[in-house]
Write an enzyme that holds these catalytic residues in place. Structure first.
Site, mmCIF file in Angstrom:
data_model
loop_
_atom_site.group_PDB
_atom_site.id
_atom_site.type_symbol
_atom_site.label_atom_id
_atom_site.label_comp_id
_atom_site.label_asym_id
_atom_site.label_seq_id
_atom_site.Cartn_x
_atom_site.Cartn_y
_atom_site.Cartn_z
ATOM 1 N N LYS A 1 -9.567 -80.467 -7.811
ATOM 2 C CA LYS A 1 -10.139 -79.275 -8.472
ATOM 3 C C LYS A 1 -10.723 -79.666 -9.831
ATOM 4 C CE LYS A 1 -9.607 -74.285 -8.366
ATOM 5 N NZ LYS A 1 -10.836 -74.070 -7.589
HETATM 6 N N1 PMP Z 1 -11.327 -75.278 -1.417
HETATM 7 C C1 PMP Z 1 -12.023 -75.300 -2.566
HETATM 8 C C2 PMP Z 1 -13.069 -76.337 -2.761
HETATM 9 C C3 PMP Z 1 -11.755 -74.328 -3.556
HETATM 10 O O1 PMP Z 1 -12.442 -74.355 -4.698
HETATM 11 C C4 PMP Z 1 -10.767 -73.342 -3.314
HETATM 12 C C5 PMP Z 1 -10.522 -72.276 -4.342
HETATM 13 N N2 PMP Z 1 -9.571 -72.630 -5.284
HETATM 14 C C6 PMP Z 1 -10.058 -73.390 -2.105
HETATM 15 C C7 PMP Z 1 -10.368 -74.370 -1.183
HETATM 16 C C8 PMP Z 1 -8.946 -72.431 -1.826
HETATM 17 O O2 PMP Z 1 -7.819 -72.764 -2.601
HETATM 18 P P1 PMP Z 1 -6.771 -71.654 -3.085
HETATM 19 O O3 PMP Z 1 -6.320 -70.953 -1.865
HETATM 20 O O4 PMP Z 1 -5.694 -72.415 -3.743
HETATM 21 O O5 PMP Z 1 -7.503 -70.754 -4.009
#
Ligand code: PMP
Length: 305
Positions: free
Chosen positions: A157
């Site tokens: 991230k």
């Molecule tokens: N993949 C990516 C590339 C993202 O940016 C996100 C959003 N955070 C997700 C998946 C989903 O992750 P989460 O459920 O932790 O928000």
């Protein structure tokens, strides 16, 4: 007053107009930052905001900071209490999105990760749906591939890696789709531009493995647990081929922003009946009950503001 009114920057809560950083900031120049996206849900009946899985989000941020060797300067407990303090000050009466950001704050020229200063900021914004969750959306398979773990790890991230997501999402929008599904450089399904992906086939739920260049989604983990425990479904994490998308019974995205977002079409091919499928519907109904604090069983996932 329009919200947000405040942000947390350089160790204190300041009015949002004062939350500005130097144009030379390393993270702005080179994307050297780890961020998070957390949601708070307004419960009308109880007149309260519930923050969903806040601890898991900050644990992921602190883990990811290790990848970039960033020290956000605050412990897990401090990060959570700063978040609650900011939310209390904003006094929202609607759904919100929380954006923590741990970054290389030095103003020196040059991309590197050692010998620089680090800092942490946080702001919140009112947010409803990121994708329309009331209908089955139309998606394409992107011509842009996902970044790889040995180049710019999607697991991290990392702010700079979201240029990859922006290219995918933009291509989809310009071509008349709502979203994009992205393949790894070896041609397997990875995830959406900023969301994880699930596929239902003959009553079994499949999702891509954490080693196929995905962000290890907190919503993904939530959905896997609810599908197993509450719907009694078999959930399999394995590689998924592109053509399995076309022949799926149901497809949906998951994410903090995306929530549970049903997919009705991929590359102009209808998925199932092209509508929200029964498994997607059940998981989505359950998810929205859980995040709004209407499921006692999962109350520990929520932090009351
Ligand atoms: N993949 C990516 C590339 C993202 O940016 C996100 C959003 N955070 C997700 C998946 C989903 O992750 P989460 O459920 O932790 O928000």
């Amino acid at each position: 007053m329009p919200k947000p009114e405040y942000a947390f920057l350089e160790g204190r809560i300041v009015p949002i107009e004062q939350a500005k950083i130097d144009i030379r900031t390393n993270a702005l120049q080179y994307g050297t930052a780890i961020f998070e996206g957390i949601r708070g849900y307004w419960n009308e009946q109880r007149q309260k905001i519930y923050v969903f899985k806040m601890k898991d989000h900050y644990l992921r941020m602190l883990e990811n900071c290790k990848i970039l060797m960033i020290d956000p300067g605050y412990s897990l407990d401090e990060l959570m209490s700063i978040t609650l303090e900011l939310l209390r000050k904003e006094d929202y009466r609607q759904d919100v999105y929380i954006r923590p950001f741990a970054y290389v704050s030095s103003t020196s020229i040059g991309p590197k990760l050692v010998g620089y200063e680090h800092d942490f900021f946080l702001y919140t914004v009112p947010m409803g749906d990121y994708l329309d969750t009331s209908r089955a959306i139309k998606v394409c398979v992107s011509s842009w591939c996902r970044l790889s773990d040995n180049a710019l790890p999607p697991r991290g991230k990392i702010a700079g890696s979201y240029v990859n997501s922006a290219l995918q999402k933009t291509e989809a929008l310009l071509n008349g789709f709502d979203e994009a599904i992205v393949l790894t450089s070896d041609g397997h399904v990875s995830e959406g531009s900023a969301m994880n992906l699930f596929l239902a086939k003959r009553g079994v739920l499949f999702t891509t493995p954490t080693t196929d260049e995905i962000l290890e989604g907190i919503t993904r983990r939530t959905v896997i647990q609810m599908a197993r425990e509450d719907l009694g479904l078999e959930v399999v994490e394995r590689k998924i081929d592109r053509t399995e998308l076309y022949t799926a019974d149901e497809l949906f995205f998951t994410g903090t922003g995306a929530q549970i977002s049903p997919i009705g079409e991929v590359d102009r091919r209808k998925i199932g009946q092209g509508e929200i499928g029964p498994i997607t519907r059940q998981l989505s109904d359950l998810y929205f009950k859980v995040v709004r604090g209407e499921m006692e069983k999962y109350r520990e996932w929520l932090t009351e503001v």
